[in-house]
Design a protein around this motif. Structure first.
Motif, short mmCIF file in Angstrom:
data_model
loop_
_atom_site.label_atom_id
_atom_site.label_comp_id
_atom_site.label_asym_id
_atom_site.label_seq_id
_atom_site.Cartn_x
_atom_site.Cartn_y
_atom_site.Cartn_z
N UNK A 158 -15.98 10.74 -8.69
CA UNK A 158 -14.80 11.47 -8.27
C UNK A 158 -15.11 12.83 -7.68
N UNK A 159 -16.36 13.27 -7.79
CA UNK A 159 -16.76 14.51 -7.14
C UNK A 159 -16.99 14.28 -5.65
N UNK A 160 -17.15 13.03 -5.25
CA UNK A 160 -17.34 12.67 -3.85
C UNK A 160 -15.96 12.53 -3.20
N UNK A 161 -15.67 13.41 -2.23
CA UNK A 161 -14.35 13.44 -1.60
C UNK A 161 -13.96 12.09 -0.99
N UNK A 162 -14.90 11.44 -0.33
CA UNK A 162 -14.61 10.16 0.32
C UNK A 162 -14.29 9.07 -0.71
N UNK A 163 -15.08 9.00 -1.76
CA UNK A 163 -14.85 8.01 -2.81
C UNK A 163 -13.52 8.26 -3.51
N UNK A 164 -13.21 9.53 -3.76
CA UNK A 164 -11.95 9.88 -4.41
C UNK A 164 -10.76 9.54 -3.51
N UNK A 165 -10.87 9.82 -2.21
CA UNK A 165 -9.78 9.50 -1.26
C UNK A 165 -9.57 7.99 -1.18
N UNK A 166 -10.66 7.23 -1.16
CA UNK A 166 -10.54 5.78 -1.11
C UNK A 166 -9.87 5.24 -2.38
N UNK A 167 -10.30 5.73 -3.53
CA UNK A 167 -9.71 5.28 -4.79
C UNK A 167 -8.24 5.68 -4.86
N UNK A 168 -7.91 6.87 -4.40
CA UNK A 168 -6.52 7.32 -4.39
C UNK A 168 -5.66 6.37 -3.57
N UNK A 169 -6.12 6.02 -2.37
CA UNK A 169 -5.35 5.12 -1.50
C UNK A 169 -5.18 3.76 -2.15
N UNK A 170 -6.24 3.24 -2.73
CA UNK A 170 -6.17 1.92 -3.35
C UNK A 170 -5.27 1.92 -4.58
N UNK A 171 -5.37 2.95 -5.42
CA UNK A 171 -4.51 3.04 -6.60
C UNK A 171 -3.04 3.19 -6.21
N UNK A 172 -2.78 3.99 -5.19
CA UNK A 172 -1.40 4.17 -4.72
C UNK A 172 -0.83 2.83 -4.28
N UNK A 173 -1.58 2.11 -3.47
CA UNK A 173 -1.11 0.82 -2.98
C UNK A 173 -0.90 -0.16 -4.13
N UNK A 174 -1.82 -0.19 -5.06
CA UNK A 174 -1.73 -1.09 -6.20
C UNK A 174 -0.53 -0.75 -7.09
N UNK A 175 -0.32 0.54 -7.37
CA UNK A 175 0.80 0.94 -8.22
C UNK A 175 2.14 0.65 -7.55
N UNK A 176 2.22 0.87 -6.25
CA UNK A 176 3.50 0.65 -5.57
C UNK A 176 3.77 -0.82 -5.25
N UNK A 177 2.74 -1.56 -4.91
CA UNK A 177 2.98 -2.90 -4.38
C UNK A 177 2.26 -4.01 -5.12
N UNK A 178 1.56 -3.68 -6.20
CA UNK A 178 0.93 -4.71 -7.00
C UNK A 178 -0.17 -5.44 -6.25
N UNK A 179 -0.40 -6.69 -6.64
CA UNK A 179 -1.49 -7.45 -6.03
C UNK A 179 -0.98 -8.46 -5.02
N UNK A 180 0.29 -8.33 -4.63
CA UNK A 180 0.82 -9.21 -3.60
C UNK A 180 0.15 -8.92 -2.27
N UNK A 181 0.00 -9.93 -1.41
CA UNK A 181 -0.59 -9.65 -0.09
C UNK A 181 0.36 -8.77 0.72
N UNK A 182 -0.21 -7.88 1.49
CA UNK A 182 0.58 -7.07 2.42
C UNK A 182 0.90 -7.92 3.63
#
Length: 189
Positions: A158-182
Motif C-alpha cells: 500500500x506504500x506503492x501509489x500504483x498498487x494502492x490506486x489499482x486496489x482502490x479501483x478494484x475494491x470500489x467496483x467490487x463493493x458497488x457492483x459485486x462479482x457480476x460481469x460488467x
C-alpha cells in the motif's frame, strides 16, 4: 470537524470559533451538539447520498473510491467523516448511528428495491439487501486497520501509489457492483 476530531472531540464552541461566529450564534440554531449532529445527517449526509443514487455510477464510485483510498493510504490523517461515524466509540455513538440509520431508511429501501428487481429478472442471486449494505459498511470501517494484513497476507504494497490506486479501483467496483460481469465484459458464461 467531526471527521477530523470525532464527535467527542468536536465542541460547539470550537465549531463557532472555526466558523468565525460567536458561540451564541451557533447555539441559537443548535441548542445541543446532538441537534447539530441531526442537522448534519438530515441536511448534509443523507441528501448527498440520495442525490448520488440517481446519477451515473461514476459520482458514487468516485466518492466510495475516495473513502477507500483514504483508508488505504499509509498516513496518520484523521479518518474523515465517514470513518469517524463508522468507528465512533464515544458515549452516545449507538444513538447517533441509530439516528443515521433511520434517516437512511428511504435510501436503503430504494437500494433494496433495485436489488429485488434485478433478482426478479434473474440478474443476481437472492441476496438480502441489508447484507449488501452491511458488507459495504464493514468493508469501509475495517480498511484503515488492515493495511499491514493486506501486505502480509495478500501481498499488496500500500506504500506503492500504483498498487494502492489499482486496489482502490478494484475494491470500489467490487463493493458497488459485486462479482457480476460488467456490460463491457459481455454476458456471463
Amino acid at each position: 470537524m467531526i471527521g477530523d476530531r470525532g464527535f467527542e472531540g468536536t465542541s460547539v464552541r470550537g465549531l463557532a470559533q472555526a466558523l468565525g461566529v460567536s458561540h451564541g450564534t451557533v447555539q441559537r440554531h443548535f441548542a445541543t451538539k446532538r441537534e447539530l449532529w441531526e442537522a448534519l445527517v438530515d441536511e448534509v449526509l443523507v441528501p448527498n447520498i440520495v442525490t448520488n443514487r440517481g446519477n451515473p455510477r461514476e459520482p458514487v464510485a468516485q466518492g466510495l473510491a475516495g473513502e477507500i483510498a483514504r483508508r488505504l493510504a499509509p498516513s496518520e490523517q484523521p479518518p474523515g467523516l465517514t470513518g469517524a461515524i463508522l468507528t465512533d466509540g464515544s458515549p452516545g455513538a449507538l444513538e447517533r448511528l441509530t439516528y443515521l440509520g433511520r434517516a437512511l431508511r428511504p435510501f436503503q429501501r430504494a437500494n433494496g428495491a433495485g436489488l429485488l428487481a434485478r433478482r426478479s429478472r434473474g440478474e443476481i442471486r437472492p441476496i438480502d439487501p441489508r447484507a449488501v449494505m452491511a458488507l459495504i459498511g464493514i468493508a469501509i470501517a475495517t480498511l484503515g486497520s488492515s493495511s499491514t494484513a493486506l501486505q502480509a497476507i495478500v501481498g499488496v504494497d500500500l506504500a506503492n501509489d500504483e498498487a494502492r490506486a489499482h486496489l482502490t479501483a478494484e475494491l470500489t467496483d467490487l463493493l458497488l457492483y459485486g462479482i457480476l460481469p460488467r456490460a463491457e465484459d459481455g454476458p456471463p458464461a
